[in-house]
Write a protein that holds these residues in place. Sequence first.
Motif, short mmCIF file in Angstrom:
data_model
loop_
_atom_site.label_atom_id
_atom_site.label_comp_id
_atom_site.label_asym_id
_atom_site.label_seq_id
_atom_site.Cartn_x
_atom_site.Cartn_y
_atom_site.Cartn_z
N MET A 12 0.91 -1.23 0.32
CA MET A 12 0.07 -0.06 0.07
C MET A 12 0.75 1.28 0.19
SD MET A 12 -2.92 1.35 2.82
CE MET A 12 -1.60 1.60 3.98
N ILE A 13 1.71 1.28 0.77
CA ILE A 13 2.68 2.35 0.88
C ILE A 13 3.52 2.77 -0.61
CG2 ILE A 13 5.04 3.06 1.72
CD1 ILE A 13 2.58 2.88 3.72
N LEU A 34 0.78 4.18 -2.84
CA LEU A 34 0.62 5.68 -2.27
C LEU A 34 1.58 6.68 -2.80
CD1 LEU A 34 -0.69 5.53 1.48
CD2 LEU A 34 -1.94 6.16 -0.58
N GLN A 35 2.85 6.14 -2.90
CA GLN A 35 4.10 6.95 -3.44
C GLN A 35 3.76 7.15 -4.62
OE1 GLN A 35 7.08 4.25 -1.24
NE2 GLN A 35 8.12 5.87 -2.25
N HIS A 36 3.46 6.21 -5.52
CA HIS A 36 3.22 6.37 -7.01
C HIS A 36 2.17 7.39 -7.36
CE1 HIS A 36 3.10 5.28 -11.15
NE2 HIS A 36 1.73 5.07 -11.17
N ILE A 37 0.77 7.02 -6.51
CA ILE A 37 -0.10 8.11 -6.77
C ILE A 37 0.05 9.29 -6.73
CG2 ILE A 37 -2.70 8.33 -6.30
CD1 ILE A 37 -2.76 5.26 -6.17
N GLU A 84 8.94 7.42 0.65
CA GLU A 84 8.39 6.31 1.58
C GLU A 84 7.63 7.05 3.11
OE1 GLU A 84 9.90 2.20 3.45
OE2 GLU A 84 11.10 3.14 2.15
N LYS A 85 8.65 7.81 3.42
CA LYS A 85 8.27 8.35 4.82
C LYS A 85 6.99 9.30 4.45
CE LYS A 85 9.93 11.04 8.85
NZ LYS A 85 8.94 11.72 9.01
N PHE A 87 1.33 10.05 5.44
CA PHE A 87 0.06 10.19 5.00
C PHE A 87 -0.98 9.34 5.47
CE2 PHE A 87 -3.13 9.03 1.92
CZ PHE A 87 -3.66 10.23 1.28
N VAL A 88 -0.46 7.85 5.61
CA VAL A 88 -1.60 6.94 6.38
C VAL A 88 -1.73 7.43 7.96
CG1 VAL A 88 -1.82 4.62 7.14
CG2 VAL A 88 -0.65 5.08 4.88
N LYS A 89 -0.73 8.03 8.59
CA LYS A 89 -0.94 8.34 9.83
C LYS A 89 -1.85 9.57 9.95
CE LYS A 89 3.53 6.93 11.68
NZ LYS A 89 5.00 7.68 12.35
#
Length: 582
Positions: free
Chosen positions: A1-2, A5-8, A13-14, A19-21
């Motif tokens: 999932m990470i 999200l990086q690609h979209i 990575e951080k 973003f998830v947090k």
Amino acid sequence: MIRRLQHIFALSEKGAKDFVKAVIWSFFCNISLMLPVGVIMAVIQYLLYTLEAGKTPGKDAWIYVGAAIFVLAVLYILHYFQYASLYLATYKESASRRVSLAETLRRLPLSFFGNRDLSDLTATMIADCSSLDQMFSHYIPQLFASILSTLFIGIWMFAINWKMALAVFWVFPVAVLLTAGSRKLQDVCGTRNILAKRAVTDNIQECLETIRDIKACSRQEEYLRELDGRLVHAERCAIRSELATGVFVCSAQAFLRIGLATTVLTGAELLVSGEISFLYFIGFLFAAARLYDPLGTVLQNIAATFNAKLQINRMRAILEQPVQTGAKECRPKNYDIVFEHVKFAYRENEGVLDDVSFTAKQGEVTALVGPSGGGKSTACKLAARFWDIQGGKITLGGIDISRVDPEVLLKHYSFVFQDVVLFRDTILENIRLGRRGATDEEVYAAARAARCDEFVRELPEGYQTMVGENGSTLSGGERQRISIARALLKNAPVILLDEATASLDVENETAVQEAISRLVKNKTVLIIAHRMRTVTGADKIVVLSGGQVAEQGNPDALYEKGGFYSHMVKLQTESQNWTLEA
């Protein structure tokens, strides 16, 4: 999932983890908005109970006061962590995004910059990054959090009473479809808005770069009319883009409020029929009132996400460009530069060099001559891997330069170009640019060798004099000598000279040539010149014409041969005798 999200969202990575947090904390914040509803319902229930019993509120009231204080504390803690995960983390990621863009640009070949508009790159680095800062701190994480919290609260409401829940939520799918259905229109208007703004930026930048020619040709009024037209067009595009978003979002948000009416009507009917109690009726009204705020935010954030997608795609187009890579060490056995059947084109089907082969030996001066557009400057820059070739091979001391990291390779090169770039700094630091960490005495020695000392000492503050924007306070010859001082300070084994004296007067040309003579001793020298007299002392001549090697060899031998080089020398000799007749 990470990684997804990086690609979209073009995140590190951080940044993706943060973003998830942010989504998680925003979710809990949205859920916590229902806690006051629970406290209010409990207070109403307590008041109704005491009134029915004919009592007055007593010590038990402090329990609800304590509950209210506890809810406030929970809200404060949750919003604190939401703030840290949204804003603080977002701006850290913003710094990382800008550094990542800069690092990518630093490692890209110059061909990338030749095909991209400078103002467009500037807009991506500044305007797009700033816009995404706002998107990720105010909109996108809240969008995901609002969707999740709405689903959670909706399931809870349907579990209590599906009729009341349906009365609250039926407007939401319609409002979402109304907003999402405008995506194509928003994309079109958003793209036109970006292009219109870029056109204005291009026009202003063009004016700043060519202001002298605009004034000289009395084109000020024409330029201002054109700029005014572009500004009007950009303003209209911005208004249309805002309207395309605002009309649909505001309409969808207004439609949401119909849900309050259906909630009241449905609740009144169920209350009369005895299906729900008055307490649950009030609770659903409070919940609906609190729920429509995050639902309205969802709609606004969906539209903002559409706009962010355009900027993310522009940014990803840079970040996903293939960068130049290679070995981190380069230890050539010598510093001979060898071109072997080299082919190169700036654009497909537009060849610049075709099957070019020659050798520039260490300790010799190799001159590239020929007509304009023949490929001289291109060959010189290919030798330093400013671009990557499409065919053949270029080696430095037997090492294929395409397999060496460009920054490692360039440690072996010094450059003196016709167009000298100086930074808004002191003369001392502009020269020290040639070798970081050089002492002041080493800088002074290089300046003396490059014949800079004689004009620097006459300046008010000597070597501490600020040179102005791109050396605007210095003459062309003085800027050129500073460039040579840089090269002397670097003391690299390979020297590339591109028309270093073409635009200088006789006095400055003589001074610069003396400085160059000191610079090129015992080095591999590749020099480009249009004046044949400046290369008569070269060890080797390579004539490039039409992207191919027309002839090469010793200057005297080529002159006797009566070929292309000989023809060029004769033409320039004849031009020296030309006079202006009245």
